[in-house]
Design a protein around this motif. Structure first.
Motif, PDB file in Angstrom:
ATOM      1  N   MET A 199      17.443 -20.521  74.578  1.00 51.58           N
ATOM      2  CA  MET A 199      18.075 -20.037  73.438  1.00 51.58           C
ATOM      3  C   MET A 199      19.685 -20.287  73.937  1.00 51.58           C
ATOM      4  O   MET A 199      19.999 -20.123  74.861  1.00 51.58           O
ATOM      5  N   LYS A 200      20.385 -20.218  72.615  1.00 54.74           N
ATOM      6  CA  LYS A 200      21.732 -20.619  72.901  1.00 54.74           C
ATOM      7  C   LYS A 200      22.598 -19.635  71.933  1.00 54.74           C
ATOM      8  O   LYS A 200      22.039 -19.117  70.840  1.00 54.74           O
ATOM      9  N   LEU A 201      23.874 -19.258  72.175  1.00 54.10           N
ATOM     10  CA  LEU A 201      24.505 -18.237  71.425  1.00 54.10           C
ATOM     11  C   LEU A 201      25.677 -19.260  70.948  1.00 54.10           C
ATOM     12  O   LEU A 201      26.269 -19.840  72.023  1.00 54.10           O
ATOM     13  N   ILE A 202      25.988 -19.394  69.742  1.00 52.23           N
ATOM     14  CA  ILE A 202      26.843 -20.185  69.302  1.00 52.23           C
ATOM     15  C   ILE A 202      28.015 -19.226  68.636  1.00 52.23           C
ATOM     16  O   ILE A 202      27.739 -18.645  67.966  1.00 52.23           O
ATOM     17  N   ILE A 203      29.154 -19.243  68.939  1.00 53.23           N
ATOM     18  CA  ILE A 203      30.312 -18.610  68.601  1.00 53.23           C
ATOM     19  C   ILE A 203      31.292 -19.591  67.865  1.00 53.23           C
ATOM     20  O   ILE A 203      31.561 -20.632  68.473  1.00 53.23           O
ATOM     21  N   ALA A 204      31.331 -19.341  66.507  1.00 53.27           N
ATOM     22  CA  ALA A 204      32.385 -20.317  65.692  1.00 53.27           C
ATOM     23  C   ALA A 204      33.651 -19.246  65.123  1.00 53.27           C
ATOM     24  O   ALA A 204      33.248 -18.207  64.829  1.00 53.27           O
ATOM     25  N   ILE A 205      34.691 -19.900  65.600  1.00 55.11           N
ATOM     26  CA  ILE A 205      36.117 -18.965  64.806  1.00 55.11           C
ATOM     27  C   ILE A 205      36.558 -20.060  63.657  1.00 55.11           C
ATOM     28  O   ILE A 205      36.774 -21.345  64.067  1.00 55.11           O
ATOM     29  N   ILE A 206      36.458 -19.633  62.703  1.00 52.02           N
ATOM     30  CA  ILE A 206      36.835 -20.441  61.443  1.00 52.02           C
ATOM     31  C   ILE A 206      37.687 -19.774  60.512  1.00 52.02           C
ATOM     32  O   ILE A 206      37.905 -18.747  60.667  1.00 52.02           O
ATOM     33  N   LYS A 207      38.331 -20.530  59.587  1.00 51.94           N
ATOM     34  CA  LYS A 207      39.106 -19.948  58.323  1.00 51.94           C
ATOM     35  C   LYS A 207      38.288 -19.181  57.507  1.00 51.94           C
ATOM     36  O   LYS A 207      37.251 -19.396  57.277  1.00 51.94           O
ATOM     37  N   GLY A 265      20.177 -15.547  78.107  1.00 52.03           N
ATOM     38  CA  GLY A 265      19.086 -15.250  79.284  1.00 52.03           C
ATOM     39  C   GLY A 265      17.880 -14.615  78.683  1.00 52.03           C
ATOM     40  O   GLY A 265      16.722 -14.940  79.062  1.00 52.03           O
ATOM     41  N   GLN A 266      18.148 -13.538  77.640  1.00 54.41           N
ATOM     42  CA  GLN A 266      17.029 -12.923  77.230  1.00 54.41           C
ATOM     43  C   GLN A 266      17.408 -12.156  75.683  1.00 54.41           C
ATOM     44  O   GLN A 266      18.638 -11.915  75.524  1.00 54.41           O
TER      45      GLN A 266
END
Length: 112
Positions: free
Chosen positions: A1-9, A97-98
């Motif tokens: 699994m992946k955590l995607i963090i995006a900072i956008i306008k 991780g979980q």
């Protein structure tokens, strides 16, 4: 699994949400944040007086998805949030991780 963090306008939030729905993202967390990068803040006018702020308002998105879906999520966010101007934002991808669904106790991908 992946955590995607995006900072956008902030004004790109609806476009990004629609793009993520199209690729199959079931949910995300949205937070209003402030920060600075190469923009170095901005100048605003309040009650006729001009002042400079050190922080620029942004939106922080947090999306947890399966590892095979992550590249498509990153692509969708990048395409939908792009204006071609400085300050479009950043995307970070981290390993998870979980995950546990509190209500049912389901774990990992079934918890998503």
């Amino acid at each position: 699994m992946k955590l995607i963090i995006a900072i956008i306008k902030p004004f790109k939030l609806d476009d990004v949400r629609e793009a993520l729905s199209d690729v199959g993202v079931a949910g995300m967390t949205v937070t209003e944040v402030k920060g600075f990068g190469r923009q170095k803040g901005q100048t605003e006018i309040y009650r006729g007086a001009e002042y400079s702020t050190n922080m620029v308002p942004k939106i922080k998105l947090e999306i947890v998805c399966t590892a095979d879906l992550a590249p498509r999520v990153v692509e969708a966010v990048q395409a939908a949030a792009n204006t071609g101007a400085i300050g479009d934002g950043k995307i970070f991808v981290l390993d998870v991780g979980q995950a546990v669904r509190i209500r049912t106790g389901e774990t990992d991908e079934t918890a998503l």
